[in-house]
Design a protein around this motif. Structure first.
Motif, PDB file in Angstrom:
ATOM      1  N   PRO B 189      27.189  -1.131 -17.529  1.00 57.99           N
ATOM      2  CA  PRO B 189      27.501  -0.766 -16.199  1.00 57.99           C
ATOM      3  C   PRO B 189      26.164  -1.048 -15.357  1.00 57.99           C
ATOM      4  CG  PRO B 189      28.322   0.709 -17.720  1.00 57.99           C
ATOM      5  CD  PRO B 189      27.485  -0.129 -18.573  1.00 57.99           C
ATOM      6  N   HIS B 190      25.110  -0.638 -15.898  1.00 55.48           N
ATOM      7  CA  HIS B 190      23.953  -0.746 -15.326  1.00 55.48           C
ATOM      8  C   HIS B 190      23.649  -1.983 -14.518  1.00 55.48           C
ATOM      9  CE1 HIS B 190      19.813   0.392 -14.236  1.00 55.48           C
ATOM     10  NE2 HIS B 190      19.408  -0.440 -15.004  1.00 55.48           N
ATOM     11  N   ASP B 191      24.190  -3.066 -15.260  1.00 56.38           N
ATOM     12  CA  ASP B 191      24.045  -4.462 -14.829  1.00 56.38           C
ATOM     13  C   ASP B 191      24.912  -4.683 -13.572  1.00 56.38           C
ATOM     14  OD1 ASP B 191      22.408  -4.623 -17.135  1.00 56.38           O
ATOM     15  OD2 ASP B 191      24.037  -5.861 -18.296  1.00 56.38           O
ATOM     16  N   GLY B 192      24.221  -4.731 -12.253  1.00 56.46           N
ATOM     17  CA  GLY B 192      25.000  -5.026 -11.127  1.00 56.46           C
ATOM     18  C   GLY B 192      25.143  -3.984 -10.391  1.00 56.46           C
ATOM     19  N   CYS B 193      24.636  -2.743 -10.588  1.00 62.69           N
ATOM     20  CA  CYS B 193      25.075  -1.387  -9.897  1.00 62.69           C
ATOM     21  C   CYS B 193      24.465  -1.604  -8.586  1.00 62.69           C
ATOM     22  CB  CYS B 193      24.537  -0.375 -10.824  1.00 62.69           C
ATOM     23  SG  CYS B 193      24.822   1.217  -9.849  1.00 62.69           S
ATOM     24  N   THR B 194      25.018  -1.207  -7.719  1.00 70.69           N
ATOM     25  CA  THR B 194      24.325  -1.156  -6.267  1.00 70.69           C
ATOM     26  C   THR B 194      23.190  -0.215  -6.158  1.00 70.69           C
ATOM     27  OG1 THR B 194      25.838   0.397  -5.343  1.00 70.69           O
ATOM     28  CG2 THR B 194      26.426  -1.951  -5.023  1.00 70.69           C
ATOM     29  N   ARG B 195      22.859   0.636  -7.234  1.00 74.81           N
ATOM     30  CA  ARG B 195      21.900   1.705  -6.965  1.00 74.81           C
ATOM     31  C   ARG B 195      20.665   1.136  -7.983  1.00 74.81           C
ATOM     32  NH1 ARG B 195      24.466   6.757  -5.403  1.00 74.81           N
ATOM     33  NH2 ARG B 195      26.405   6.389  -4.978  1.00 74.81           N
ATOM     34  N   ASN B 196      20.749  -0.072  -8.313  1.00 75.00           N
ATOM     35  CA  ASN B 196      19.489  -0.427  -9.207  1.00 75.00           C
ATOM     36  C   ASN B 196      18.271  -0.404  -8.470  1.00 75.00           C
ATOM     37  OD1 ASN B 196      19.706  -1.501 -11.738  1.00 75.00           O
ATOM     38  ND2 ASN B 196      21.361  -2.886 -11.259  1.00 75.00           N
ATOM     39  N   GLU B 197      18.022  -0.603  -6.971  1.00 82.56           N
ATOM     40  CA  GLU B 197      17.036  -0.746  -6.664  1.00 82.56           C
ATOM     41  C   GLU B 197      16.280   0.798  -6.700  1.00 82.56           C
ATOM     42  OE1 GLU B 197      17.597  -1.504  -2.316  1.00 82.56           O
ATOM     43  OE2 GLU B 197      15.343  -1.764  -2.123  1.00 82.56           O
ATOM     44  N   TYR B 198      17.159   1.770  -6.718  1.00 83.31           N
ATOM     45  CA  TYR B 198      16.633   3.133  -6.511  1.00 83.31           C
ATOM     46  C   TYR B 198      16.192   3.555  -8.169  1.00 83.31           C
ATOM     47  CZ  TYR B 198      19.056   3.429  -2.142  1.00 83.31           C
ATOM     48  OH  TYR B 198      19.182   3.339  -0.973  1.00 83.31           O
ATOM     49  N   PHE B 199      16.733   2.685  -9.012  1.00 89.57           N
ATOM     50  CA  PHE B 199      16.326   3.106 -10.565  1.00 89.57           C
ATOM     51  C   PHE B 199      15.142   2.331 -10.814  1.00 89.57           C
ATOM     52  CE2 PHE B 199      16.113   1.416 -14.925  1.00 89.57           C
ATOM     53  CZ  PHE B 199      16.564   2.559 -15.792  1.00 89.57           C
ATOM     54  N   GLU B 200      14.807   1.219 -10.367  1.00 89.27           N
ATOM     55  CA  GLU B 200      13.707   0.593 -10.059  1.00 89.27           C
ATOM     56  C   GLU B 200      12.432   1.062  -9.970  1.00 89.27           C
ATOM     57  OE1 GLU B 200      13.061  -3.588  -8.478  1.00 89.27           O
ATOM     58  OE2 GLU B 200      15.121  -3.623  -8.977  1.00 89.27           O
ATOM     59  N   LEU B 215      21.827   7.933 -10.511  1.00 93.36           N
ATOM     60  CA  LEU B 215      22.240   8.919 -11.047  1.00 93.36           C
ATOM     61  C   LEU B 215      21.725   8.999 -12.557  1.00 93.36           C
ATOM     62  CD1 LEU B 215      25.889   7.813  -9.948  1.00 93.36           C
ATOM     63  CD2 LEU B 215      24.348   9.187  -8.744  1.00 93.36           C
ATOM     64  N   PHE B 216      20.847   8.438 -12.604  1.00 89.80           N
ATOM     65  CA  PHE B 216      20.324   8.383 -14.166  1.00 89.80           C
ATOM     66  C   PHE B 216      19.524   9.456 -14.579  1.00 89.80           C
ATOM     67  CE2 PHE B 216      16.872   7.219 -17.447  1.00 89.80           C
ATOM     68  CZ  PHE B 216      17.874   7.359 -18.509  1.00 89.80           C
ATOM     69  N   TYR B 217      18.554   9.892 -13.925  1.00 90.27           N
ATOM     70  CA  TYR B 217      17.923  10.954 -14.248  1.00 90.27           C
ATOM     71  C   TYR B 217      18.108  12.386 -14.221  1.00 90.27           C
ATOM     72  CZ  TYR B 217      13.149  13.051 -14.806  1.00 90.27           C
ATOM     73  OH  TYR B 217      12.086  13.930 -15.420  1.00 90.27           O
ATOM     74  N   GLY B 220      23.352  12.449 -15.117  1.00 89.47           N
ATOM     75  CA  GLY B 220      23.964  12.243 -16.235  1.00 89.47           C
ATOM     76  C   GLY B 220      24.545  10.888 -16.427  1.00 89.47           C
ATOM     77  N   CYS B 221      24.119   9.735 -15.638  1.00 92.28           N
ATOM     78  CA  CYS B 221      24.680   8.308 -15.682  1.00 92.28           C
ATOM     79  C   CYS B 221      24.254   7.909 -16.998  1.00 92.28           C
ATOM     80  CB  CYS B 221      24.020   7.648 -14.613  1.00 92.28           C
ATOM     81  SG  CYS B 221      24.929   5.849 -14.537  1.00 92.28           S
ATOM     82  N   ARG B 222      25.383   7.165 -17.721  1.00 96.65           N
ATOM     83  CA  ARG B 222      25.084   6.502 -19.083  1.00 96.65           C
ATOM     84  C   ARG B 222      25.246   5.005 -18.773  1.00 96.65           C
ATOM     85  NH1 ARG B 222      23.588   9.501 -23.092  1.00 96.65           N
ATOM     86  NH2 ARG B 222      24.465   8.257 -24.430  1.00 96.65           N
ATOM     87  N   GLY B 223      24.951   4.516 -17.438  1.00 97.81           N
ATOM     88  CA  GLY B 223      25.132   3.221 -17.363  1.00 97.81           C
ATOM     89  C   GLY B 223      24.212   2.240 -17.996  1.00 97.81           C
ATOM     90  N   PRO B 224      22.931   2.931 -18.164  1.00101.86           N
ATOM     91  CA  PRO B 224      21.846   1.831 -18.981  1.00101.86           C
ATOM     92  C   PRO B 224      21.943   2.007 -20.578  1.00101.86           C
ATOM     93  CG  PRO B 224      20.747   3.261 -17.416  1.00101.86           C
ATOM     94  CD  PRO B 224      22.353   3.781 -17.649  1.00101.86           C
ATOM     95  N   MET B 225      23.119   2.906 -20.994  1.00104.15           N
ATOM     96  CA  MET B 225      23.356   3.036 -22.427  1.00104.15           C
ATOM     97  C   MET B 225      24.581   2.692 -22.983  1.00104.15           C
ATOM     98  SD  MET B 225      20.922   5.238 -21.204  1.00104.15           S
ATOM     99  CE  MET B 225      21.901   6.963 -21.070  1.00104.15           C
TER     100      MET B 225
END
Ligand code: SF4
Ligand code: SF4
Lengths: 453, 307
Positions: B189-200, B215-217, B220-225
């Motif tokens: 789900p992480h691939d293509g998320c509009t919040r990727n810039e914030y993750f980066e 929403l990762f840190y 609880g977002c599980r998008g990258p896993m």
């Protein structure tokens, strides 16, 4: 001699079994059996409180969003019961109303075209347009019921099974452009409703007070089906108890209340769940003689009540429906009509909600106290597609100690108690035709997955 | 015409409801190509038993057997006529060209398998992580595939319809270690998320209700896993949880029903316990440290206020 017959009822949400006891060609007794059980109330025990937002929607694939809203309300009430203010912006409240409403519309369209109308094809093969998969009308119903839930995706990310509503508000922060997309979807579905379903302009429809007036003016599918139903003798069948329950106000067209002869306010302390005929007793499974379904028997002041769109019309003192319940001795037709009628009322309301959102308000106001500090019990109410939904949570040390869910379908299709059959059981007693009996049961919008959960 | 039969075990019907939302192909387009023998919610006639008898008598050839919902042998908890769902699957398992499990319940057992009073609940070929489902671990259908698993709670309709169409056109598909179609479940789900810039740039949302922030840190977002293409094939062809602002809850993985505190990121000394797939903890710590020291003007403001 009484003859006992068991039938599976398909084309509903999940399957139920009907056990019919026949005598002299008529149904003398009827048992509605919900045979499947997943134990959601037990799965919820000991889970962190907020996890209920993820778990309860999964009770039901067609009305899961209503469970999300009921859980949100229960948890917000738990704050209040603990003496803490909880602030929810009007924006968040409107967005919740919008997404819940979209789920209801989706449900009513699918129910009418996919579950109810196919029965009429067995009597009248001329209704080819309505045939499952092939029929143009069936296809449109799938298309527009899927279109309306796109609005839930705009705010909540997806349908089914988002958990975007949380104590304190909603998780999304929509832009004006997204509101515009939502509005255009509402307009499009409303156009379909006018052209196909009611076959007339919506304002003209809302001014109708009498059956004849509708039959004269409408050119829609609803009229066609009502005429078929009258022709087939449905005018006199399908009455339950003439007692109606609605637990929430939804502005402007739903008002809470309990009607039997006259209307009173709903008071949750008068609700009890009777387990005499249910496989579930005191939280344990029990299969002793006489027990026949996983559903319990909710009673209000000891009596069974019908809930759902017809109940909402009656409790709202809607003139058209008060007249219809006089026109028709049985409630099969008013029950179907009320569901379809609600689509129009809700569509108009959603558009107003959308236009009233003030995007400058916060979506979410973080509760001042961590939910882990809450104890005690609270209720959450919600008007779902099939009627009144009640959640009750008991919290201990930040976890769920107990969770109780009373779904609309358990009011309508649950088990009997010592004194009364469930409303749907009652509604088919005395019928001489099993297909008609099945149709009356379907008129309550059966959802076996909710009935037992 | 190829044929399809749909059975339901212990389920919320969410996968059926999700399937009704399918676009390209729409559900009625699929069933113009494929003969729908029976579906409990859609069929006009209630003739499942007749159809099963005809399949067993070889009067009807069964191409696709689709199972939605968890499996149990215990008829007290799940009954279809006089049979349990496992009876029906056992009757048909050697007749079907392909068996497709739709949704986490049919694949892994999911939430129903957590219920303590009925211990035999499982998926078709798995129970949670283990190959201890109803069918043996080496089971294969006539086509040579094991049960093809489409996970998700619920499935996205396209995950199912695209796989179904591939098999319909006799194309080969490859599967991952949970027998999920690789081409669907190789994405996160992480691939293509509009919040990727914030993750980066390690700009973390502190609370809900904002379109900005990852929403990762904290949340609880599980998008990258999680294995699922939710930000590639959008939900309802509109959006996704993470785009809207809801953390991914990892609903396509076997451990979804046993994980807790979905809206909270578990951390040890400030480091998330689970880190994005494919990187080492050390690499994650280093890259976040670097990203944090460098300021990105854009991600520190409300989007409306950016240049
Ligand atoms: S919100 Fe989740 S999916 Fe989106 S970028 Fe952050 S971690 Fe990835
Ligand atoms: S974003 Fe995560 S939780 Fe949501 S559907 Fe995709 S995999 Fe499931």
């Amino acid at each position: 001699m009484a003859k006992v017959e068991k039938r599976i009822l398909n084309r509903v949400e999940g399957e139920v079994e009907l056990k019919l006891v026949w005598e002299k060609g008529r149904i003398k007794d009827a048992f509605i059996i919900a045979p499947n059980f997943r134990g959601f109330e037990f799965i919820l025990e000991n889970k962190p409180l907020l996890d209920a937002l993820v778990i309860t929607p999964r009770v039901c694939g067609i009305c899961g969003h209503a469970h999300l809203i009921a859980t949100t309300n229960a948890l917000e009430n738990l704050y209040r019961e603990n003496g803490y203010e909880i602030e929810v912006s009007q924006k968040a409240q409107l967005i919740r109303n919008i997404t819940l409403s979209c789920e209801i519309i989706q449900n009513h369209i699918r129910w009418f075209y996919l579950f109810v109308i196919p029965d009429f094809l067995k009597f009248n093969t001329d209704l080819k347009d309505f045939y499952p998969i092939k029929g143009e009308k069936w296809r449109k119903a799938v298309y527009y019921s899927s279109k309306i839930v796109k609005i839930i995706a705009i705010f909540g990310g997806q349908w089914p099974h988002t958990s975007y509503s949380i104590p304190g508000g909603v998780m999304c922060e929509p832009t004006q452009m997204e509101l515009m997309e939502a509005i255009s979807i509402v307009d499009n579905v409303l156009e379909y409703f006018e052209n196909d379903v009611i076959g007339m302009n919506i304002d003209d429809y809302f001014s109708i007070k009498f059956l004849e007036e509708f039959l004269e003016k409408s050119k829609g599918d609803l009229k066609k089906i009502i005429e078929e139903a009258i022709k087939l003798g449905f005018s006199d069948i399908g009455k339950a108890y003439d007692r109606f329950l609605t637990v929430c106000n939804v502005s402007p067209f739903i008002s809470q209340g309990v009607t039997r002869r006259k209307k009173c306010n709903f008071d949750v302390s008068k609700v009890e769940e009777i387990e005499t005929f249910s496989f579930l007793e005191n939280g344990k499974s029990k299969f002793s003689k006489g027990k026949y379904s996983w559903a319990k028997a909710p009673r209000y002041e000891g009596k069974p009540f019908e809930t759902g769109p017809l109940a909402r019309r009656i409790n709202n003192e809607d003139e058209l429906f008060i007249n219809l319940t006089k026109n028709f001795k049985g409630y099969y037709i008013p029950r179907i009509w009320a569901r379809v009628d609600e689509i129009g009322k809700i569509l108009v309301a959603i558009k107003k909600y959308l236009l009233n959102i003030n995007l400058n308000e916060p979506s979410y106001i973080k509760p001042k106290v961590d939910i882990k500090n809450l104890e005690g019990q609270a209720y959450g109410f919600c008007e779902a597609a099939r009627g009144s939904l009640i959640h009750k949570v008991i919290a201990k040390e930040g976890k769920i100690e107990k969770y109780d869910i009373i779904t609309p379908t358990v009011w309508n299709l649950g088990t009997r108690c010592k004194n009364y059959l469930s409303p749907a059981e009652k509604a088919i007693i005395g019928l001489s035709d099993k297909l008609k009996a099945e149709m009356v049961v379907r008129s309550f919008d059966v959802c076996s997955v909710c009935t037992t959960h | 015409m190829k044929t399809l039969l749909w059975l339901q075990g212990l389920t919320c019907n969410g996968n059926t409801q999700s399937l009704l939302n399918a676009e390209n192909p729409y559900i009625y387009e699929i069933f113009s190509k494929i003969n729908l023998l029976y579906h409990p919610s859609l069929s006009i006639e209630n003739n499942l038993n007749e159809i099963i008898d005809k399949i067993l008598d070889k009067e009807i050839k069964l191409d696709f057997l689709i199972v939605e919902g968890a499996i149990t042998k215990n008829k007290n908890f799940c009954k279809i006529g006089n049979y349990s769902i496992s009876d029906l699957v056992n009757k048909l398992k050697d007749k079907a060209e392909y068996i497709i499990a739709v949704g986490n319940c049919a694949v892994h057992g999911n939430l129903p398998a957590v219920y303590r009073e009925n211990k035999d609940i499982c998926g078709l070929q798995f129970k949670f992580e283990e190959k201890k489902g109803l069918l043996p671990s080496d089971f294969k259908t006539k086509s040579g595939y094991p049960v093809i698993n489409i996970t998700g709670c619920p499935i996205h309709p396209a995950w199912f319809t695209q796989v179904l169409m591939a098999l319909y056109y006799d194309r080969k598909i490859s599967l991952d270690k949970f027998n999920r179609p690789k081409e669907i479940f190789m994405y996160l789900p992480h691939d293509g998320c509009t919040r990727n810039e914030y993750f980066e740039w390690k700009t973390e949302a502190e609370e809900f209700g904002h379109k900005e922030g990852c929403l990762f840190y904290n949340l609880g977002c599980r998008g990258p896993m999680t294995h699922a293409p939710c930000n590639k094939i959008l939900w309802n062809r509109i959006s996704s949880k993470t785009r809207a602002g809801m953390p991914c809850i990892g609903c396509t993985e076997f451990n979804f029903p046993v994980r807790e505190n979905f809206f909270d990121t578990k951390k040890n000394m400030g480091i998330p316990e689970d880190i994005p797939l494919g990187v080492s903890k050390r690499a994650y710590i280093m890259i976040s440290g670097v990203a944090k020291t460098l300021k990105n003007e854009r991600v520190s403001k409300k989007l409306e206020d950016t240049e």
